[in-house]
Design a protein around this motif. Structure first.
Motif, short mmCIF file in Angstrom:
data_model
loop_
_atom_site.label_atom_id
_atom_site.label_comp_id
_atom_site.label_asym_id
_atom_site.label_seq_id
_atom_site.Cartn_x
_atom_site.Cartn_y
_atom_site.Cartn_z
N SER A 1 -6.92 1.60 -1.88
CA SER A 1 -7.34 0.25 -1.48
C SER A 1 -7.89 -0.46 -2.70
CB SER A 1 -8.45 0.31 -0.43
OG SER A 1 -8.01 0.99 0.70
N LYS A 2 -7.73 -1.76 -2.73
CA LYS A 2 -8.34 -2.55 -3.78
C LYS A 2 -9.81 -2.77 -3.39
CE LYS A 2 -4.25 -5.02 -5.40
NZ LYS A 2 -3.26 -4.23 -5.48
N ARG B 1 0.80 -1.24 0.00
CA ARG B 1 0.00 0.00 0.00
C ARG B 1 0.82 1.28 0.00
NH1 ARG B 1 -5.03 0.23 2.47
NH2 ARG B 1 -5.07 2.27 1.50
#
Length: 150
Positions: free
Chosen positions: A148-149, A122
């Motif tokens: 963020s995914k 991240r």
């Protein structure tokens, strides 16, 4: 398919450099900093260039410290994009440390030399130096959080 957020094309007046302009002229990069260029270097390194104008100056006719800080912040993203570490989206600066070590002049290109120190899932840890011709203007280090995914 959505158009890319940035316009990237070779800069004919600066061989080896590529434009890095937002399609939306009203956003900070274009509206405040103006024309920006990027280029790659060795793996994990990239450069971002701006062209300081009178509007970027302080009362001493040097580049205003706020302009320098804004350019450094944007250069973290421009260099990361050039190194294929970021691809647009809502990335965030988590921290930025800057040491002013010289005065930048109006009318001469200002270059941010940016180096990737480490990438995690991240985070991007970066450092660099601002130079104008052979004069060092500032050194810096910063951390970017990737989105963020979903």
């Amino acid at each position: 398919m959505e158009a890319p957020v940035f316009i990237s094309e070779p800069a004919p007046d600066y061989p080896g450099w590529t434009t890095w302009l937002m399609r939306d002229d009203t956003r900070f990069n274009n509206a405040i900093l103006g024309r920006l260029l990027v280029r790659s270097g060795d793996p994990g390194k990239a450069w971002v260039r701006m062209f300081p104008e009178q509007r970027h100056s302080n009362f001493a006719d040097n580049i205003h410290g706020g302009t320098i800080l804004g350019f450094i912040d944007v250069s973290l993203f421009g260099a990361s994009h050039q190194m294929s570490l970021l691809h647009g989206g809502p990335n965030v600066t988590l921290d930025l440390s800057t040491q002013f070590i010289g005065a930048g002049k109006i009318g001469k290109p200002l270059d941010a030399e940016v180096e990737l120190l480490k990438e995690t899932g991240r985070l991007l840890f970066l450092r660099g130096i601002l130079v104008q011709e052979d004069v060092r203007i500032a050194s810096f280090a910063g951390t970017i959080r990737k989105p963020s995914k979903a």
